[in-house]
Design a protein around this motif. Structure first.
Motif, PDB file in Angstrom:
ATOM      1  N   TRP A   1     -12.429   0.592  19.442  1.00  0.00           N
ATOM      2  CA  TRP A   1     -12.148   1.866  20.263  1.00  0.00           C
ATOM      3  C   TRP A   1     -13.206   1.800  21.005  1.00  0.00           C
ATOM      4  CZ3 TRP A   1     -12.397   2.397  14.503  1.00  0.00           C
ATOM      5  CH2 TRP A   1     -11.231   2.291  13.763  1.00  0.00           C
TER       6      TRP A   1
ATOM      7  N   THR B   1      -7.463   2.171  22.597  1.00  0.00           N
ATOM      8  CA  THR B   1      -7.634   1.483  21.211  1.00  0.00           C
ATOM      9  C   THR B   1      -7.510   0.012  21.580  1.00  0.00           C
ATOM     10  OG1 THR B   1      -7.206   3.694  19.997  1.00  0.00           O
ATOM     11  CG2 THR B   1      -7.245   1.096  18.707  1.00  0.00           C
TER      12      THR B   1
ATOM     13  N   ARG C   1     -12.736   8.955  22.449  1.00  0.00           N
ATOM     14  CA  ARG C   1     -11.906   8.157  22.197  1.00  0.00           C
ATOM     15  C   ARG C   1     -11.013   8.042  23.669  1.00  0.00           C
ATOM     16  NH1 ARG C   1     -11.563   6.542  16.284  1.00  0.00           N
ATOM     17  NH2 ARG C   1     -13.043   6.242  14.916  1.00  0.00           N
TER      18      ARG C   1
ATOM     19  N   GLU D   1     -17.593   1.185  20.484  1.00  0.00           N
ATOM     20  CA  GLU D   1     -17.768   1.461  19.194  1.00  0.00           C
ATOM     21  C   GLU D   1     -17.920   0.071  18.847  1.00  0.00           C
ATOM     22  OE1 GLU D   1     -15.699   3.872  16.650  1.00  0.00           O
ATOM     23  OE2 GLU D   1     -15.038   5.360  17.900  1.00  0.00           O
TER      24      GLU D   1
ATOM     25  N   ARG E   1     -15.194   4.238  23.708  1.00  0.00           N
ATOM     26  CA  ARG E   1     -15.137   5.520  24.776  1.00  0.00           C
ATOM     27  C   ARG E   1     -15.155   6.225  26.166  1.00  0.00           C
ATOM     28  NH1 ARG E   1     -17.769   8.340  20.742  1.00  0.00           N
ATOM     29  NH2 ARG E   1     -16.953   8.548  18.346  1.00  0.00           N
TER      30      ARG E   1
ATOM     31  N   ASP F   1      -5.531   8.088  17.384  1.00  0.00           N
ATOM     32  CA  ASP F   1      -7.202   7.393  17.498  1.00  0.00           C
ATOM     33  C   ASP F   1      -7.967   8.765  18.355  1.00  0.00           C
ATOM     34  OD1 ASP F   1      -6.190   5.488  15.780  1.00  0.00           O
ATOM     35  OD2 ASP F   1      -6.595   4.086  17.501  1.00  0.00           O
ATOM     36  N   TYR F   2      -7.586   9.646  19.468  1.00  0.00           N
ATOM     37  CA  TYR F   2      -9.054  10.311  19.543  1.00  0.00           C
ATOM     38  C   TYR F   2      -9.168  11.672  18.736  1.00  0.00           C
ATOM     39  CZ  TYR F   2      -4.657  12.765  19.997  1.00  0.00           C
ATOM     40  OH  TYR F   2      -2.805  14.013  19.451  1.00  0.00           O
TER      41      TYR F   2
ATOM     42  N   THR G   1     -10.466  -4.081  15.058  1.00  0.00           N
ATOM     43  CA  THR G   1      -9.898  -2.733  16.696  1.00  0.00           C
ATOM     44  C   THR G   1     -11.397  -2.478  16.638  1.00  0.00           C
ATOM     45  OG1 THR G   1      -8.689  -1.877  14.294  1.00  0.00           O
ATOM     46  CG2 THR G   1      -9.094  -0.642  16.103  1.00  0.00           C
TER      47      THR G   1
END
Length: 282
Positions: free
Chosen positions: A275, A213, A210, A173, A277, A191-192, A273
């Motif tokens: 993320w 992280t 996701r 992302e 995928r 976070d998922y 941050t």
């Protein structure tokens, strides 16, 4: 002769884990029996991952997915980030958490903050009920997103991250920058995306779940502001230029990746941050 991981050794590792012995103690016992440290660590991680997968299937949990990961098979002190050497400060196998030192330079931290500051707004969270975004009382920071590859700096950092964790840039992302003032926090969360939420299918169309992280610290608050992992009693200090990476192979609390940003008690905290995928994010 290469050391072989036998069925007997696998059973022994599982028995030690069930008895509550930590990874470090298990590796030390293997070394005392003549095992090379790197081979012992790789065997431990492989066996425990397989054991957890068997348990997950028995419990009806979602299937595990491939996840990004720094290559720690030979217990390196440093990782190759392409344009920068990054230190390995610590690692945990289950959950997979890796602490990285000097991932960003001071100049890069300052440049990210300067570019992000004019675009800050109240941080939102993904609304899995609808697939959109919403204000969440658990998250009291201000933030913004860079588009992937938006600037030379962003593209350089994305390439460095991709090289470190062996995951294509396209599966990431956009980089998010967050600003926490005194009292600001992000309470523990995953976070998922919740697979049972009604809005999750529309979110997953953009790149799947996701799976990892990376939290990078751009400034140092005077007090507080650490990254907490309550399930494993770990707190990562927000040291400027350092980062914490963690992955989650299935969208389920069994990954023990519950985490949060502790309240800033004095000063201010800036983080970036990233993320990642499971598929190309668009």
């Amino acid at each position: 002769m290469p050391q072989q991981v036998t069925a007997e050794l696998r059973r022994w590792i599982v028995e030690q884990a069930r008895a509550g012995r930590g990874a470090e103690a298990i590796v030390q016992s293997m070394q005392a029996s003549g095992w090379d440290e790197a081979v012992a660590m790789a065997a431990l991680e492989d066996v425990l991952r397989g054991h957890l997968d068997e348990q997950a299937r028995a419990q009806g949990l979602p299937p595990a997915r491939a996840v990004p990961a720094p290559d720690l098979a030979e217990s390196p002190l440093y990782l190759d980030g392409g344009d920068r050497r990054v230190a390995v400060l610590g690692a945990m196998a289950a959950p997979r958490i890796v602490l990285l030192g000097s991932l960003l330079s001071d100049a890069e931290c300052e440049a990210l903050i300067a570019a992000a500051r004019p675009r800050l707004a109240r941080s939102l969270t993904v609304a899995t009920r609808t697939g959109g975004q919403e204000v969440n009382a658990d998250r009291t920071s201000r933030g913004m997103f860079f588009r992937r590859g938006e600037s030379e700096l962003v593209a350089r950092l994305e390439a460095r991250i991709a090289r470190l964790v062996h995951w294509p840039v396209e599966r990431g992302e956009g980089l998010q920058v967050l600003h926490y003032e005194p009292g600001a926090e992000y309470k523990p969360h995953y976070d998922y995306f919740d697979p049972d939420a009604s809005g999750t299918p529309s979110i997953l169309r953009r790149g799947g779940q996701r799976v990892a992280t990376l939290v990078m610290y751009l400034s140092e608050p005077e007090q507080g502001g650490g990254t907490l992992f309550p399930d494993v009693f770990l707190e990562v200090a927000p040291k400027r230029g350092n980062a914490v990476f963690f992955s989650y192979e299935r969208p389920h609390p069994s990954t023990r990746t519950l985490h949060g940003g502790a309240p800033v008690l004095a000063g201010e905290k800036w983080i970036a941050t990233k993320w990642l995928r499971e598929r190309e994010f668009n």
